[in-house]
Write a protein that holds these residues in place. Sequence first.
Motif, short mmCIF file in Angstrom:
data_model
loop_
_atom_site.label_atom_id
_atom_site.label_comp_id
_atom_site.label_asym_id
_atom_site.label_seq_id
_atom_site.Cartn_x
_atom_site.Cartn_y
_atom_site.Cartn_z
N UNK A 111 9.97 7.01 12.55
CA UNK A 111 9.61 5.47 12.71
C UNK A 111 8.16 5.48 11.79
N UNK A 112 8.17 4.20 11.22
CA UNK A 112 6.74 3.72 10.92
C UNK A 112 5.57 3.61 11.96
N UNK A 131 3.78 7.26 2.75
CA UNK A 131 4.10 6.11 3.53
C UNK A 131 3.69 4.72 2.67
N UNK A 178 -3.20 6.84 16.40
CA UNK A 178 -4.28 6.81 15.36
C UNK A 178 -4.86 5.67 15.12
N UNK A 184 -1.45 -10.67 7.44
CA UNK A 184 -2.22 -9.69 6.94
C UNK A 184 -2.06 -8.35 7.92
N UNK A 185 -0.88 -8.35 8.71
CA UNK A 185 -0.60 -7.19 9.56
C UNK A 185 0.11 -6.10 8.31
N UNK A 186 -0.22 -5.07 8.68
CA UNK A 186 0.64 -3.97 7.93
C UNK A 186 1.81 -3.48 8.43
N UNK A 190 0.19 11.49 3.66
CA UNK A 190 -0.13 11.99 5.05
C UNK A 190 0.22 13.34 4.87
N UNK A 232 1.30 -5.68 3.57
CA UNK A 232 0.54 -6.70 4.52
C UNK A 232 1.58 -7.96 4.38
N UNK A 290 -4.20 12.70 9.22
CA UNK A 290 -4.18 11.21 9.26
C UNK A 290 -3.71 10.78 7.91
N UNK A 291 -3.20 9.61 7.89
CA UNK A 291 -2.78 8.85 6.44
C UNK A 291 -4.09 8.60 5.57
N UNK A 337 0.49 5.18 1.10
CA UNK A 337 -0.41 6.18 1.91
C UNK A 337 0.04 7.55 1.65
N UNK A 384 4.68 -1.03 8.21
CA UNK A 384 4.83 0.60 7.80
C UNK A 384 6.41 1.14 7.73
N UNK A 385 6.58 1.49 6.41
CA UNK A 385 7.78 2.17 6.52
C UNK A 385 7.84 3.61 7.30
N UNK A 386 8.81 4.32 7.51
CA UNK A 386 9.01 5.51 8.27
C UNK A 386 8.40 7.02 7.45
N UNK A 403 -2.78 0.51 -4.10
CA UNK A 403 -2.69 -0.77 -3.66
C UNK A 403 -2.07 -1.67 -4.83
N UNK A 447 0.91 -1.04 -0.12
CA UNK A 447 0.08 0.05 0.04
C UNK A 447 0.83 1.12 -0.13
N UNK A 483 -5.48 6.72 1.96
CA UNK A 483 -5.09 5.37 0.92
C UNK A 483 -4.82 6.16 -0.30
N UNK A 506 -8.39 7.72 11.73
CA UNK A 506 -8.86 8.83 12.36
C UNK A 506 -8.04 10.10 12.42
#
Lengths: 109, 114
Positions: free
Chosen positions: B41-42, A87, B90, A95-97, A37, A91, A42-43, A35, A99-101, A48, A33, A45, B106
């Motif tokens: 950090x992510x 960002x 978040x 199925x947990x995301x 921000x 997954x 908030x991030x 995103x 994330x990059x910084x 994908x 994904x 979408x 959010x």
Amino acid sequence: GQNIDQPTEMTATEGAIVQINCTYQTSGFNGLFWYQQHAGEAPTFLSYNVLDGLEEKGRFSSFLSRSKGYSYLLLKELQMKDSASYLCAVADSNYQLIWGAGTKLIIKP
Amino acid sequence: NAGVTQTPKFRVLKTGQSMTLLCAQDMNHEYMYWYRQDPGMGLRLIHYSVGEGTTAKGEVPDGYNVSRLKKQNFLLGLESAAPSQTSVYFCASSPGLADQETQYFGPGTRLLVL
């Protein structure tokens, strides 16, 4: 361990094209994904990818190479409002995301 | 349709105090998540829920507890706040698993622990 790498900051000129790279090493892969921000927000979408190749959405495109663990986000015809952090998230097998910084993109007139 | 809302938007705590962050979504999503975001950090997953009455630990669950008594609400509790918990929190929700569905975020809660 699991790792997502992307540049910390990039600068580009209004009207130009910029490519933001993301490389990943994760336990399993169930999609990547992108995103956007804006500062203090908030991030949201953007795109994908789960199969290799290019996905195009207006001024934004995203590319994936699963064999190389690599993706990029291409932004065309840059506008000042594109100044934001981008960002990359993968997954994993659960199925947990992961994330990059984030890459902070600065657009100059 | 408000999407995902978070309460409060900003809070200052003293070390050792407790508080609860509230997340609400009106999209009838099954999955809800709590993340923290720190500079450089992510986003890191604290806890998540795959449905009403269920919760599970994420990457950084220590010092936090959660509850999902109603499908639309996901609460994050800090029992005894520490300065290391200063962060932006978040909440997010999604209709299904991450391989198919995007997460909707959010606006965030900015927490400062002194």
